[in-house]
Write an enzyme that holds these catalytic residues in place. Structure first.
Site, PDB file in Angstrom:
ATOM      1  N   HIS A  51      -6.141   0.588  -0.834  1.00  0.00           N
ATOM      2  CA  HIS A  51      -6.539  -0.716  -0.288  1.00  0.00           C
ATOM      3  C   HIS A  51      -7.784  -1.281  -0.966  1.00  0.00           C
ATOM      4  CE1 HIS A  51      -4.007   1.030   2.871  1.00  0.00           C
ATOM      5  NE2 HIS A  51      -3.712  -0.210   3.198  1.00  0.00           N
ATOM      6  N   ASP A  67      -7.417   5.986  -1.463  1.00  0.00           N
ATOM      7  CA  ASP A  67      -7.068   4.783  -0.707  1.00  0.00           C
ATOM      8  C   ASP A  67      -6.613   3.672  -1.657  1.00  0.00           C
ATOM      9  OD1 ASP A  67      -6.858   2.668   1.036  1.00  0.00           O
ATOM     10  OD2 ASP A  67      -8.837   2.921   1.938  1.00  0.00           O
ATOM     11  N   CYS A 122       0.817  -1.219   0.000  1.00  0.00           N
ATOM     12  CA  CYS A 122       0.000   0.000   0.000  1.00  0.00           C
ATOM     13  C   CYS A 122       0.848   1.266   0.000  1.00  0.00           C
ATOM     14  CB  CYS A 122      -0.969  -0.001   1.174  1.00  0.00           C
ATOM     15  SG  CYS A 122      -0.206  -0.095   2.792  1.00  0.00           S
TER      16      CYS A 122
END
Length: 505
Positions: free
Chosen positions: A390, A388, A144
């Site tokens: 993720h 993000d 990430c």
């Protein structure tokens, strides 16, 4: 992304279910043979007369099995998302990388939509070619911070290569957002009726009822006529995204970044901190020839040495004697790894971070919340706006002509409180020329002075790092940032990890 229990695997479609079934089938085949326990990671064949051969082969097989099982689980964990709406206050401005939007009109909402959705969104991917020397075919669960770093670099490349007012003409409508009126200084809502979300979530199978043309919001009807400049910009846009493709030869792809990270002791499957990623990006830019007239500088010990930047941007200054008449000056991306507190964010730095994100020269911040890396692009009131990484998506073959860009742009803006921000982060800036660099130094110094702390987050100083005894740690060298502690603090350094070692899962 939210953690899920194994029972949620039944909701994962297509490829991930097949992968899990295949892993179970392989395990069942192995269990049909005589087996015995081996540690906590599964089974191994019984001892054979040739222990040397087993000693060589066994760890490799166990590592492969562990990698496959971990990849399968992470694909499940990050392959789905709970739809939740993000609320925006129509009475407070939203700042996005130096631009401000007051979301109380359709025109302002449209400007905000184009500004946010046009940012390049780089997330976990699965089913890409294996990393060299490993069995990893996904970065789910560990990559990430690399993805956040990619987004930071991509934003720097966008402002470097694209027209100043560029926006993606095919930007999706915003999804999962509400625009409401909040009472001043109160978390309670004023009871205003939310403006419905624009568009529908990507991949939704729910049919969308079309409205008569006189009922469609004006903002959704606007589409600038395509011109030659737009077509040229979209060619550059596609080319830029290919540089971040999940292919071994992509100059800024995760394969190359992991390979570069090996010189810093990292490998596929490891977690990366924001400072290490800054140096990996610097090496990646220096290594490639696909980007012209661009340098990347990484600050040392929260200090930007202006002469080091000048020598990086104008190679003629390294000549003996220097050539003062040279007009060559590369554009530069400046990355500043910092720590905004001890174990948690120091609240006195919040106003300073806001002022930095208001600057046009700022290209964002990579960091996140504890154990969760994010790419921050703006804020509203006391909440940060972010992209993000993720979310696990299938790999896109960027070698195909006119491949789809939809999965590289996000239509669902998300926010989080400043108080949840992890103090370890890297701030990015961009200057197109020497004049812009000088303006950047002045503007950032004003933003840095807004903190109530005695010492600023970082500083600009005249001269070179070697003038301060840091010649071995200059940005033009390959080593990671040095960690210099004040006298008397050396004994405390082992009580807390270096900022590079903080876990961002």
């Amino acid at each position: 992304m939210n953690s899920v229990s194994p029972c949620t695997a039944q909701y994962i479609a297509g490829g991930m279910q097949e992968e899990l079934v295949e892993n179970r089938r392989q395990q069942q085949q192995q269990q049909q043979q005589p087996m015995e326990r081996q540690g906590s990671f599964g089974l191994r064949p019984p001892q054979t007369p040739d222990p040397g051969r087993e000693a060589v082969g066994e760890p490799d097989e166990i590592d492969k099995l562990k990698a496959k099982l971990m990849s399968a689980w992470n694909n499940v964990k990050y392959g789905w998302t709970v739809k939740s709406k993000t609320s925006f206050n129509k009475m407070s401005p939203v700042s996005v990388l130096g631009h401000s939007y007051l979301l109380n009109s359709e025109d302002e909402v449209e400007r905000f939509r184009l500004a946010f959705v046009s940012r390049v969104w780089l997330t976990y991917r699965r089913e890409f070619p294996p990393m060299e020397g490993s069995t990893w075919t996904t970065d789910c669960g560990w990559g990430c911070m690399l993805r956040s770093g990619q987004m930071l670099l991509a934003q720097g490349l966008l402002v470097h290569l694209m027209p100043r007012d560029w926006a993606w003409p095919d930007a999706q409508q915003l999804t999962d957002v509400d625009f409401e009126v909040f009472r001043p200084n109160s978390p309670a809502r004023a009871g205003g009726v939310p403006i419905p979300s624009f568009g529908s979530p990507r991949g939704s199978n729910t049919p969308v009822k079309s409205l008569p043309s006189d009922q469609v919001p004006k903002s959704s009807q606007k589409k600038r006529p395509e011109c030659a400049r737009d077509r040229q910009a979209e060619t550059v846009h596609h080319g830029l995204v290919t540089w971040f493709g999940d292919q071994p030869l992509a100059p800024f792809g995760v394969h190359q970044l992991v390979e570069i990270g090996k010189s810093s002791g990292k490998k596929a499957g490891d977690w990366y901190g924001p400072s290490i990623v800054a140096h990996i990006l610097r090496k990646a830019v220096a290594k490639t020839c696909v980007v012209q007239n661009l340098a990347l500088y990484v600050a040392q010990d929260c200090t930007v040495y202006k002469e080091d930047v000048a020598r990086l941007c104008d190679p003629s200054l390294c000549q003996t004697p220097p050539d003062p008449s040279s007009e060559t000056w590369k554009s530069v991306i400046i990355l500043v790894p910092v720590r905004l507190g001890g174990e948690a964010l120091n609240p006195s730095y919040i106003e300073c971070v806001k002022n930095i994100l208001k600057l046009e020269c700022c290209i964002g911040i990579i960091g996140g919340k504890p154990k969760h890396s994010l790419y921050f692009v703006g804020f509203q009131d006391e909440q940060l706006l972010y992209l993000d990484p993720h979310y696990c998506q299938p790999v896109v073959d960027v070698t195909q002509i006119n491949f789809s860009l939809e999965s590289f742009h996000c239509s669902s803006p998300k926010k989080m409180p400043f108080t949840r921000m992890d103090p370890s982060c890297t701030i990015g800036f961009y200057a197109k020329n020497k004049k812009d660099f000088e303006s950047l130094c002045s503007a950032v110094n004003v933003a840095l002075s807004s903190t109530q702390e005695k010492y600023p987050i970082f500083t600009f100083v005249e001269g070179q790092s070697q003038d301060y005894g840091l010649e071995g740690h200059s940005s033009i060298h390959s080593g990671p940032a040095a960690l210099i502690l004040p006298p008397g603090k050396l004994g405390q350094s082992n009580n807390r990890r270096h900022s590079d070692e903080f876990v961002f899962l």
